[in-house]
Enzyme design. Sequence first.
Site, mmCIF file in Angstrom:
data_model
loop_
_atom_site.group_PDB
_atom_site.id
_atom_site.type_symbol
_atom_site.label_atom_id
_atom_site.label_comp_id
_atom_site.label_asym_id
_atom_site.label_seq_id
_atom_site.Cartn_x
_atom_site.Cartn_y
_atom_site.Cartn_z
ATOM 1 N N ASN A 1 -51.819 -22.196 37.397
ATOM 2 C CA ASN A 1 -53.113 -22.426 36.834
ATOM 3 C C ASN A 1 -54.025 -23.315 37.297
ATOM 4 O O ASN A 1 -53.911 -24.723 37.963
ATOM 5 C CB ASN A 1 -52.636 -23.271 35.362
ATOM 6 C CG ASN A 1 -53.821 -22.976 34.529
ATOM 7 O OD1 ASN A 1 -54.912 -23.523 34.811
ATOM 8 N ND2 ASN A 1 -53.615 -22.730 33.195
ATOM 9 N N HIS B 1 -57.995 -26.666 36.303
ATOM 10 C CA HIS B 1 -58.375 -28.054 36.518
ATOM 11 C C HIS B 1 -59.271 -28.217 37.674
ATOM 12 O O HIS B 1 -59.928 -29.126 38.004
ATOM 13 C CB HIS B 1 -57.440 -28.863 36.115
ATOM 14 C CG HIS B 1 -56.902 -29.200 34.732
ATOM 15 N ND1 HIS B 1 -57.755 -29.522 33.829
ATOM 16 C CD2 HIS B 1 -55.799 -28.681 34.258
ATOM 17 C CE1 HIS B 1 -57.069 -29.445 32.709
ATOM 18 N NE2 HIS B 1 -55.712 -28.870 32.886
ATOM 19 N N ARG C 1 -69.641 -32.371 37.179
ATOM 20 C CA ARG C 1 -71.000 -32.886 38.049
ATOM 21 C C ARG C 1 -72.009 -31.849 37.788
ATOM 22 O O ARG C 1 -73.223 -31.720 38.267
ATOM 23 C CB ARG C 1 -70.734 -32.896 39.465
ATOM 24 C CG ARG C 1 -70.125 -34.295 39.882
ATOM 25 C CD ARG C 1 -71.146 -35.243 39.569
ATOM 26 N NE ARG C 1 -70.750 -36.781 40.019
ATOM 27 C CZ ARG C 1 -70.769 -37.315 40.962
ATOM 28 N NH1 ARG C 1 -71.391 -37.002 42.008
ATOM 29 N NH2 ARG C 1 -70.205 -38.462 41.018
ATOM 30 N N HIS D 1 -57.430 -19.586 32.029
ATOM 31 C CA HIS D 1 -57.746 -19.824 30.854
ATOM 32 C C HIS D 1 -59.012 -19.640 30.243
ATOM 33 O O HIS D 1 -59.858 -20.609 30.649
ATOM 34 C CB HIS D 1 -56.992 -21.156 29.986
ATOM 35 C CG HIS D 1 -57.240 -20.959 28.620
ATOM 36 N ND1 HIS D 1 -56.761 -22.066 27.802
ATOM 37 C CD2 HIS D 1 -57.703 -20.384 27.661
ATOM 38 C CE1 HIS D 1 -56.848 -21.728 26.648
ATOM 39 N NE2 HIS D 1 -57.556 -20.393 26.514
ATOM 40 N N ARG E 1 -62.042 -19.939 28.184
ATOM 41 C CA ARG E 1 -62.076 -20.599 26.809
ATOM 42 C C ARG E 1 -63.356 -20.264 26.127
ATOM 43 O O ARG E 1 -64.267 -19.820 26.987
ATOM 44 C CB ARG E 1 -61.954 -22.003 26.507
ATOM 45 C CG ARG E 1 -60.498 -22.509 27.228
ATOM 46 C CD ARG E 1 -60.396 -24.158 26.991
ATOM 47 N NE ARG E 1 -60.337 -24.663 25.612
ATOM 48 C CZ ARG E 1 -58.909 -24.897 25.149
ATOM 49 N NH1 ARG E 1 -58.108 -24.912 25.989
ATOM 50 N NH2 ARG E 1 -58.841 -25.275 24.016
ATOM 51 N N ARG F 1 -65.133 -24.178 29.054
ATOM 52 C CA ARG F 1 -65.285 -25.758 29.413
ATOM 53 C C ARG F 1 -64.839 -25.861 30.845
ATOM 54 O O ARG F 1 -65.166 -26.785 31.679
ATOM 55 C CB ARG F 1 -64.608 -26.386 28.499
ATOM 56 C CG ARG F 1 -63.092 -26.653 28.611
ATOM 57 C CD ARG F 1 -62.213 -27.565 28.001
ATOM 58 N NE ARG F 1 -62.644 -27.425 26.398
ATOM 59 C CZ ARG F 1 -61.595 -27.807 25.594
ATOM 60 N NH1 ARG F 1 -60.481 -28.579 25.933
ATOM 61 N NH2 ARG F 1 -61.800 -27.693 24.151
ATOM 62 N N GLU G 1 -55.113 -16.007 30.328
ATOM 63 C CA GLU G 1 -54.855 -16.797 29.100
ATOM 64 C C GLU G 1 -56.034 -16.889 28.228
ATOM 65 O O GLU G 1 -57.246 -16.985 28.885
ATOM 66 C CB GLU G 1 -54.626 -18.249 29.145
ATOM 67 C CG GLU G 1 -53.170 -18.571 29.755
ATOM 68 C CD GLU G 1 -52.793 -20.154 29.872
ATOM 69 O OE1 GLU G 1 -53.775 -21.024 29.208
ATOM 70 O OE2 GLU G 1 -51.852 -20.423 30.461
ATOM 71 N N THR H 1 -56.389 -29.775 25.480
ATOM 72 C CA THR H 1 -55.684 -28.733 26.096
ATOM 73 C C THR H 1 -54.818 -27.887 25.289
ATOM 74 O O THR H 1 -55.005 -28.272 23.926
ATOM 75 C CB THR H 1 -54.690 -29.222 27.152
ATOM 76 O OG1 THR H 1 -54.082 -27.769 27.766
ATOM 77 C CG2 THR H 1 -53.439 -30.145 26.759
ATOM 78 N N THR H 2 -54.348 -26.770 25.561
ATOM 79 C CA THR H 2 -53.510 -25.781 24.377
ATOM 80 C C THR H 2 -52.495 -26.792 23.754
ATOM 81 O O THR H 2 -51.510 -27.470 24.410
ATOM 82 C CB THR H 2 -53.042 -24.788 25.152
ATOM 83 O OG1 THR H 2 -53.837 -23.968 25.849
ATOM 84 C CG2 THR H 2 -52.439 -23.645 24.028
ATOM 85 N N GLU I 1 -44.238 -16.401 26.266
ATOM 86 C CA GLU I 1 -44.080 -17.767 27.216
ATOM 87 C C GLU I 1 -43.888 -18.924 26.355
ATOM 88 O O GLU I 1 -44.552 -19.037 25.461
ATOM 89 C CB GLU I 1 -45.470 -18.193 27.818
ATOM 90 C CG GLU I 1 -45.462 -19.442 28.493
ATOM 91 C CD GLU I 1 -46.847 -19.633 29.298
ATOM 92 O OE1 GLU I 1 -47.421 -18.756 29.676
ATOM 93 O OE2 GLU I 1 -47.172 -21.027 29.595
ATOM 94 N N HIS J 1 -46.263 -25.377 30.294
ATOM 95 C CA HIS J 1 -47.070 -26.524 29.387
ATOM 96 C C HIS J 1 -46.587 -27.745 29.632
ATOM 97 O O HIS J 1 -45.261 -28.118 29.324
ATOM 98 C CB HIS J 1 -47.197 -26.354 27.736
ATOM 99 C CG HIS J 1 -48.687 -26.917 27.683
ATOM 100 N ND1 HIS J 1 -48.649 -28.223 27.561
ATOM 101 C CD2 HIS J 1 -50.044 -26.509 27.449
ATOM 102 C CE1 HIS J 1 -50.204 -28.578 27.155
ATOM 103 N NE2 HIS J 1 -50.724 -27.608 26.950
#
Length: 240
Positions: free
Chosen positions: A7, A10, A18, A44, A46, A50, A71, A101-102, A152, A192
Site C-alpha cells: 500500500n 503514505h 507540503r 485507498h 478516500r 487525504r 480500497e 486510518t481504517t 481481507e 492492517h
Amino acid sequence: MAGLAVNVDHVATLRNTRGVVSYPDPVAAAVMVELAGADGVVVHLREDRRHIKDRDLKILRKVVQTKLILEMASTDEMVGIAFEIQPDLVTLVPERREELTTEGGLDLIVHQNAIAETVGTLQNSGIPVSIFIEPDPDLIKIAHQIDTTMIEIHTGTFCEAKTYKKRNQAFSNIVDAAKLAHKLRIGVNAGHGLCYNTIKAFKGLREIDEFSIGHSIVSRAVLVGMERAVKDMLALIKGL
Ligand code: PXP
C-alpha cells in the site's frame, strides 16, 4: 506461498504535507515496489482524498503491471470510479472522516444488504471484490452468502495487542477465520498494522493468499530505500 501487495498511500501522505509540491509521487513508489518483486500495489481513495488523489489512481491504472487493488468505501461515487478505473480487485472498507486510518472491519451484520448490492454490482461487471472484516466466523459466513471473491482479515487487533494473552487470542481468531474462509472457498488476504516483526507469527498459516502492508514498508523505505524495504518484507513472507 503467500504474496505481498504494498500500500503506497503514505507516500502520498508525505507529498500532501507540503501541499504545493508533487513529490514524492506514489506512482514512482508503485514502480519501485513492483521492481522489487511485490505482487501488487494497493491504494485507498478516500472520500476526502487525504492521501491518494484521483490523478494518482488514473496514472497508476496505466502504470501498474502486476495488480492494482483499490480500497474504497461502498458508495455510489466510489463504485462509479471503480467502473472507470477497472482495478484488478476492489477491497471494500469502512470509512469515517475523523479516523487516522481504517479502524476496523466492515460491520456485515448491520450493512449486509448494502454490501451485498455493491459486491454484486462490481462482480457482475467483472471486478472481483474483497471485503475487509474482523476475524469472526459469523462475518465469514455472511461473506460467503454474499458470494464475495475474497475477504481481507483485519490483523490490527493482533498487531496492537499489548499483552501476551490478548495477542494469542487475537492470533487464534485470525487462524480460525482464515481456515474457515479457505474451507468455504473464499480467497483470504490479511492486513492492517503488520510489520517486520508481527509478520513472523504467520509461519505455517498456508490459508492466507496475500498480505496487504503499507505503513511499515513505507516507513522503512524512508530510511533504507523502497527496494530494500520491499525485499526485506518479501524475504520474511517467502520464509513463512
Ligand atoms: N488493509 C486495509 C484494508 C487497510 O485499510 C490498510 C490501511 O490502509 C492496510 C491493509 C494496510 O495497513 P498498514 O498501513 O497498517 O500496513
